[in-house]
Every structure is written in C-alpha cells, then in structure tokens.
Design a protein around this motif. Structure first.
Motif, PDB file in Angstrom:
ATOM      1  N   GLN A 368       0.843  -1.189   0.000  1.00  0.00           N
ATOM      2  CA  GLN A 368       0.000   0.000   0.000  1.00  0.00           C
ATOM      3  C   GLN A 368       0.887   1.250   0.000  1.00  0.00           C
ATOM      4  O   GLN A 368       1.158   1.856   1.035  1.00  0.00           O
ATOM      5  CB  GLN A 368      -0.932   0.005   1.218  1.00  0.00           C
ATOM      6  N   ILE A 369       1.355   1.610  -1.188  1.00  0.00           N
ATOM      7  CA  ILE A 369       2.266   2.744  -1.320  1.00  0.00           C
ATOM      8  C   ILE A 369       1.481   4.054  -1.206  1.00  0.00           C
ATOM      9  O   ILE A 369       0.456   4.248  -1.873  1.00  0.00           O
ATOM     10  CB  ILE A 369       3.019   2.677  -2.663  1.00  0.00           C
ATOM     11  N   VAL A 370       1.968   4.943  -0.368  1.00  0.00           N
ATOM     12  CA  VAL A 370       1.313   6.252  -0.200  1.00  0.00           C
ATOM     13  C   VAL A 370       2.088   7.349  -0.918  1.00  0.00           C
ATOM     14  O   VAL A 370       1.521   8.406  -1.239  1.00  0.00           O
ATOM     15  CB  VAL A 370       1.156   6.594   1.294  1.00  0.00           C
ATOM     16  N   LYS A 371       3.385   7.106  -1.165  1.00  0.00           N
ATOM     17  CA  LYS A 371       4.200   8.064  -1.909  1.00  0.00           C
ATOM     18  C   LYS A 371       5.200   7.286  -2.745  1.00  0.00           C
ATOM     19  O   LYS A 371       5.691   6.237  -2.341  1.00  0.00           O
ATOM     20  CB  LYS A 371       4.939   9.023  -0.968  1.00  0.00           C
ATOM     21  N   GLY A 372       5.505   7.837  -3.941  1.00  0.00           N
ATOM     22  CA  GLY A 372       6.455   7.164  -4.807  1.00  0.00           C
ATOM     23  C   GLY A 372       5.837   6.021  -5.568  1.00  0.00           C
ATOM     24  O   GLY A 372       4.634   6.021  -5.862  1.00  0.00           O
ATOM     25  N   GLU A 373       6.666   5.039  -5.854  1.00  0.00           N
ATOM     26  CA  GLU A 373       6.198   3.918  -6.664  1.00  0.00           C
ATOM     27  C   GLU A 373       6.925   2.648  -6.256  1.00  0.00           C
ATOM     28  O   GLU A 373       7.818   2.668  -5.396  1.00  0.00           O
ATOM     29  CB  GLU A 373       6.427   4.205  -8.141  1.00  0.00           C
ATOM     30  N   VAL A 419       7.276   5.046  -0.278  1.00  0.00           N
ATOM     31  CA  VAL A 419       6.952   4.965   1.146  1.00  0.00           C
ATOM     32  C   VAL A 419       5.601   4.280   1.255  1.00  0.00           C
ATOM     33  O   VAL A 419       4.656   4.645   0.553  1.00  0.00           O
ATOM     34  CB  VAL A 419       6.902   6.362   1.792  1.00  0.00           C
ATOM     35  N   TYR A 420       5.513   3.250   2.102  1.00  0.00           N
ATOM     36  CA  TYR A 420       4.265   2.519   2.220  1.00  0.00           C
ATOM     37  C   TYR A 420       3.687   2.656   3.623  1.00  0.00           C
ATOM     38  O   TYR A 420       4.378   3.058   4.562  1.00  0.00           O
ATOM     39  CB  TYR A 420       4.463   1.034   1.871  1.00  0.00           C
TER      40      TYR A 420
END
Length: 752
Positions: A368-373, A419-420
């Motif tokens: 569950q990535i919140v930022k980036g990839e 960032v997950y």
C-alpha cells in the motif's frame, strides 16, 4: 338434447326445478319465459353443463352426460356456446382475441374465411381490434353470439341476452340469434315475451318451477346442421390451440387493464428485488473487504516456511524447495533470505527487518504505497512511513540516497523508491527490498570471516571461528576428501579438541605431522561431524572431519579443506525462508495447506491465525446478519406476492368463469395465472437488474466507499439470482392460490 326429470334443490326442501322434462331438436330458436325466480337461468346452467348439482339426466345425441367436471367441460368445449346477460367478454383482450380464444380452447383450427364471413354477417368487422369496454351493449352481445357461432357449437344457450339492452338493441340480438338458429339449436331464457314470440320457433313458459306452457310456433324437427358439419375437435386437449404467445398476450392485456393496481405491486416487488441485489452487493463487499483484510492486513493467505530439523535452522537447497512446491498449487512461492539490515541517511541509522518484492504484479499489489512507486531497480527500496520519519524526519524522501548494510560488513548505496503504510503491527517498520538486493545480502553472509562451528553432539557449546573454504587442488595430494567431508589444519584440530575434550593440552603441529597423537585424542576429532552456522543461526553445512593436512605456512587460523562441490555450495546465497501464498485462504483452505505441509515434514508458521480467527468470527456474524436480512426480504416478498396473487385471482374471477364456460380446463387456468406471475416477476427482476446496473455504471455505488474501503461491490453473478428470484418468487408465493383456482368448479368461480 333431452332434459329428463330434472330436479334442482337449494337446501333440503327448496325446489327450484320440479321434475322438468324437455326434448329439443338440433336446430331452431327456443325461448324460455317465466317470472324471476322461476328457474329459467338454473335450467340453462344445467343444460349447459355449468351446474352438476341436480337430479335427473341430460342427454346429448342419445348419450346421458356424466356429472364429472372433466366430462362436463369436454361437452361444453365441443358442443355448447353461451351468450349471457353480462356478455361474458374478457375486457383485457380485443374483440378478435375474445372470439378466437373460444376456438383455441377447443383446439379448433382458425378458418380466416369463415371468421371474416361471420364478422361481416353480424356487422363486427370494424370493431375487431377494439376492447370490449369500448363497445355498446348491443355490440357486446353480438360479439358473444359470434364467439359462440365461430367454433361451430351445436347448441347456443343465451341467458337473458337482452336484459341490459334497449328495445332496438334487444331486437337486433334476437335477429342475430334467429339467424344463428338456422343451423343449430339456440335456447334463450328471457323476460321479453314479445320478442320471444316474434322470433322463436318454440316458447316454453315456467311457473312455480314447472313447465306451464310449451308452444310450438312453426318449430321444425329437421336438423340443418349435421354432426359432420361442425369443426373437428375430438381427441384434442382443452387449450391445445393456445400457444405461449397467446398466454403472453393474455397476461399483457390483463396488466394493461389492471395497470393501476399492478403498478403499485410491481414497484414494491422491484424495490424488494433491488434490496436483494443490495444485500448481495454488501455480501460481496464484505467478502472482498475481509479478503483484503486477510491478505493485506493479516496476511492470512501467507504461510511462512523455515527449514527446522533436529533443533537446527537450516538453509533451503534446491531439493528442499522442489519438495515444498510439490505440496500444493500456490498463488506464489517466494524463497528468500531473512535478516535484519541497517539503513542510514543524514546521520541517522535505523535497524529494520526486511521483506522481499520480486517485481511481480502479485507482490506489488500487496504493498500500500502512499508516496512514490514500486521497486523498478535492484538498488531501490521501499520504507515504511514510521521508518521514513525516523531516518529523514519526514515522508517526503522519494529518490533520496540511503545506505543499506548488515552485521557482516556488507554495505551498498540504495535509493528510496516509495513509502508505504503498514496495515498491522506485525509488518510495522519492515523495509521492502528487491530480490537482487536480497541475494546480495545472502551471498555476503557466506563469505563472512566469522561463523559458528561446533561438533554436532555439542549444540550448546559453540565457538566463533575464522573460516576459510579452500578448494582441493585439481590433482591434489589429498585423496580422501569427498562430498560432505573436510580436512582441518593443526589450529582447527586443537580448537575442535578443546570443544570435545575441555582441558586437554593442545597437540603440536610437529606431533600431528609425525602422527604422534594418542589414539583416543585422534579418534575424538577425526570422524567428528561439524556444524557450520551463520551468526543469524542459519545452518548451511554439516560435514565430517576426515583428516588433517599440514600447512606450509601456518596461518594460526582455523582452516578447512573441502571439495570443490562443497566449496561451491558453501558460497551459494543462503535461503532461510519461503513464503507460500494460498489461492484459497479461507479457514478450510489454510487448514488443508497446513495438513499437506505437515504430512511432508515441513515446518510452517501461520502468524496471523489468532487475529484471523477473531476476524473470521466477526465475518461469520456479519454473514449471518446478511443471511437473516435476505430471508426477511424474501419472506416479506413472498407475503406481498401471495397477496398480489390473491388480488389477481379475485379481480379475475369473472375471467375464470368466462373461460371455464368456454371449456377451459384447470391446466389452462393454471397456465394463465402462472403466465401472469412469471411475466410480472420477470419484468420486476429485469427492471431491478437494470436499475442496479445503471447505478453501477453511473458511479452511484461509489457512495458505498467508506474511508477507501468498498463496502458494496457489483458482481455480474448478482443479476442471475435477482432475475431468478423475481421470476419464480411470485409463482412460488401464489402457487397454492393458483392450484386452488385451477381446480375450482365453474359454479364456485361464478359465486366468487
């Protein structure tokens, strides 16, 4: 037709007909007169096989007619046509359908030429497409007469056909009946004595329930219509001429005629079916939600396998992994090296556990990535939000440089790709790395200078030794080294001796070279099996000491001489963990997978079993609630549909009587009402499905997304139970009523 000694009673003592006997020829117009209550209509009901409750006999073609419903219905269908005071036309279908229905019911073929001729003869050609409700009384009565004529009935019984008509229309009806009587018997019960005497061949007057006067007015005994002139119907079932299209037209006509009542019932049924579809959507939503919880939060689809045996934690070789893959068909089998790493940046260092993403879509979807990839290069990592704050002080750290290292001295510059957000405490603080980086970590550990080594029998007495794996020469002087065996130098011999014989003095290299070693000391070391174990306690080798070799330049370190095969094996990347991802991660699926692993002698771990069991209990409770709600909706729908079926039957009692008087069997009546309920249910089911599909396509179902969790999910299979339920529910709910009305006797239907 003959009526012999007919007696009709109501109750035990009230006689409506008293011993009446009449003989009527095959054609001509016979009028029955008498005051109200004298028994005119009762006599026609008995002659027309509508009322079996009488004494005496009715004879057609010299054959007495039995009083069973089937025999009477057959005679009605084949020989008798009715013209009633109330016209007995079905108001929901056209004039033409009313007329042709009488043909279909007896299985007669539709002769278009005859139909056109009879319609023209009675002035109904321009009225055939109109509904009976739009006709005048005289026009309705002419339609009723044509309906009786068109199927070639040998007897037409008319009960007060002019009772509701003015003089002009009444005279027109008698003219039509007179016309019809040219080639068949027409019996009319009427109060209009003037018209009866003017047009009839014979007039019979009843008084005090007996025949008072029987007048012959040029009555002829010659039959103009022979049996062979009537349409052939023998051997045909009642309603054999009725096809599916007729039943559908009949039902559509009924809905059109009763649309005000039907709309309210349909709306409620559609709403109930929409509620059922919503319940199915909620069920799928909660199933999917709990599935996501099981997968993403609890990892309930994952089984962790470690190679335990004999109290040792071993690496997994290719044979072990092959045996593991044969235990089941898994969604994913991911072997990797489990360890802890240090990540450092901007002067801060944090120790974290790791997990591996192999770049597959399956694994990427679990993050569950919140930022980036996701990771796209081997030197990229994904860190948890909490870790990002600890290292960088914030989560905006995409593409930042970060140092990855471990306790063996391995170190590499990497970059943060994403960032997950951790979904549970178990995975909190874990760093996600690529499979290539994990392999580097695993390879570095086997090349480390320090490992544990100890005799197999002394697992609690371990020593940290300097380890050097030296391959034997291509054509070496040492001949007794083989796979799984090794030779030690003097330092190694004395270190092992210290472990197995604590306090014994070391043996000098000279004595070892000269062979001056006591036998008990030699035997204590040579032949001993040694365990080679990493600092993280992973066993990667188990080898037997087969001899001693002499170093030309003693290093003072423990040195082991191993075969080329074992040297290659010891330098291979370690695998100390395998994650199995189940396709079926229900309680039963997990249990079945665990049983297979157990049977194969493989150690496994279900870390989320306790939490997962609690969630499954809650899920079971929610499923029970959904089932209860569904049952309540279905139960209420059954009550509603049953009520609708009763109202439909009550409203159509008139139609039932008309159809039965025309010779309709119980099966025809059953199919008519079954067609009504199936058509209504199908319409409701498809409408409900259309509403649900429109709501889904227009995005209205997004209202059921709460905090990113989809509570309601549309599935194509939802449409099938909605359509099936909508189609069959009204029929199931009304089946009892439909069966009852299909078996109802004609006089009972008239009374209703």
């Amino acid at each position: 037709m003959k009526l012999l000694n007919i007696i009709k009673r109501y109750g035990n003592d009230h006689e409506v007909l008293k011993d009446i006997s009449l003989e009527l020829d095959n054609c001509g117009l016979v009028s029955i007169l008498g005051p109200s209550g004298s028994g005119k209509s009762t006599l026609l009901n008995i002659a027309g096989m509508l009322d079996p409750d009488y004494e005496g006999a009715v004879v057609y073609s010299d054959k007495p007619v039995g009083k069973s419903e089937s025999e009477m219905r057959k005679l009605r269908a084949e020989r008798i046509g009715f013209v009633f005071q109330e016209y007995n036309l079905i108001n929901s279908i056209s004039v033409k359908e009313n007329i042709l229905t009488s043909l279909y019911l007896v299985g007669s073929d539709f002769a278009k030429t005859k139909y056109t001729e009879v319609m023209s003869r009675f002035g109904l050609t321009d009225l055939q497409d109109r509904l009976p409700g739009t006709l005048s009384g005289g026009e309705k009565q002419r339609v009723a007469i044509v309906r009786a004529l068109i199927r070639g009935s040998s007897v037409i019984l008319a009960d007060e056909p002019t009772g509701n008509l003015d003089e002009t229309n009444a005279e027109g009806v008698f003219e039509a009946l007179r016309e019809a009587s040219r080639d068949r018997l027409v019996v009319v019960a009427t109060h209009n004595e003037a018209l009866a005497c003017r047009y009839s061949d014979r007039v019979i007057k009843l008084r005090d329930h007996v025949v008072d006067i029987d007048m012959d007015l040029a009555y002829t005994a010659s039959a103009l219509l022979q049996e062979t002139d009537r349409p052939e119907t023998k051997g045909r079932r009642s309603g054999s001429g009725l096809n599916t299209a007729w039943y559908l037209r009949f039902s559509v006509g009924n809905f059109r005629a009763r649309k005000r009542k039907m709309v309210s019932v349909l709306l409620v049924t559609i709403m109930a079916l929409i509620c059922s579809a919503m319940v199915l959507g909620l069920y799928s939503g909660f199933q999917g939600l709990f599935g996501e919880i099981n997968k993403d939060i609890l990892d309930s689809d994952k089984i962790i396998v470690r190679n335990y045996g004999d109290g040792l934690f071993r690496t997994m070789d290719s044979d072990y992994l092959e045996r593991l893959s044969e235990t089941g068909d898994y969604a994913k089998l991911l072997p990797w090296y489990e360890c802890k790493i240090n990540i450092s940046a901007v002067g801060r260092t944090v120790e974290t556990r790791i997990t591996v993403c192999d770049g597959s879509e399956f694994m990427e979807n679990r993050i569950q990535i919140v930022k980036g990839e996701n990771i796209s290069k081997e030197n990229e990592i994904i860190i948890e939000e909490k870790t990002a704050r600890e290292v960088f002080g914030e989560t905006d750290c995409i593409s930042h440089e970060i140092i990855v290292s471990d306790d063996t001295g391995y170190s590499r510059v990497c970059f943060v790709s994403g960032v997950y957000r951790s979904n549970n405490e178990i995975n909190s603080g874990t760093t996600i790395i690529s499979k290539e980086l994990n392999t580097e970590l695993a390879s570095g550990t086997t090349e480390a200078d320090f490992i544990f080594t100890y005799p197999e029998s002394l697992t609690e007495n371990r020593t940290v030794c300097r380890f050097e794996a030296i391959k034997e020469p291509e054509s070496g002087a040492v001949e007794d080294i083989g796979h799984g065996k090794l030779m030690v130098n003097s330092s190694g011999f004395n270190e092992i001796l210290r472990l197995v014989k604590p306090g014994h003095a070391p043996v000098s290299q000279g004595d070892l070279s000269a062979g001056n070693v006591p036998a008990d000391v030699f035997d204590a070391v040579i032949g001993r099996t040694m365990i080679f174990q990493r600092l993280d306690m992973t066993v990667f080798a188990r080898m037997e000491i087969s001899g001693i070799f002499t170093e030309e330049d003693p290093s003072g370190s423990l040195v082991f001489l191993v075969s080329r095969e074992d040297a290659d094996m010891m330098s291979a990347p370690l695998i100390n963990r395998a994650d199995l991802y189940l396709k079926d991660f229900s309680a039963g699926g997990r249990q079945a997978a665990a049983e297979k692993l157990k049977d194969a002698g493989i150690s496994y771990e279900l870390a989320s079993d306790r939490i997962g069991a609690q969630v499954m209990v809650k899920m079971s409770v929610i499923n029970v609630i959904i089932v209860v709600v569904s049952v309540v909706i279905v139960f209420l729908s059954l009550i509603l549909c049953n009520f609708s079926a009763k109202i439909n039957i009550i409203d159509r009692t008139y139609d039932i009587g008309v159809l039965k008087s025309l010779g309709a069997s119980g099966s025809v009546i059953f199919r008519i009402f079954a067609s009504d309920t199936l058509l209504m249910g199908s319409f409701a089911g498809f409408t409900a499905c259309a509403v649900v599909c429109m709501a889904w396509l227009t995005g209205m179902t997004d209202l059921f997304v709460i905090e990113g969790a989809t509570v309601w999910q549309f599935r194509a299979w939802h449409l099938l139970p909605v359509i099936v339920t909508g189609t069959l529910l009204p029929l199931i709910a009304g089946i009892k009523e439909i069966m009852t009305v299909s078996k109802m006797k004609i006089m009972d239907s008239v009374k209703r």
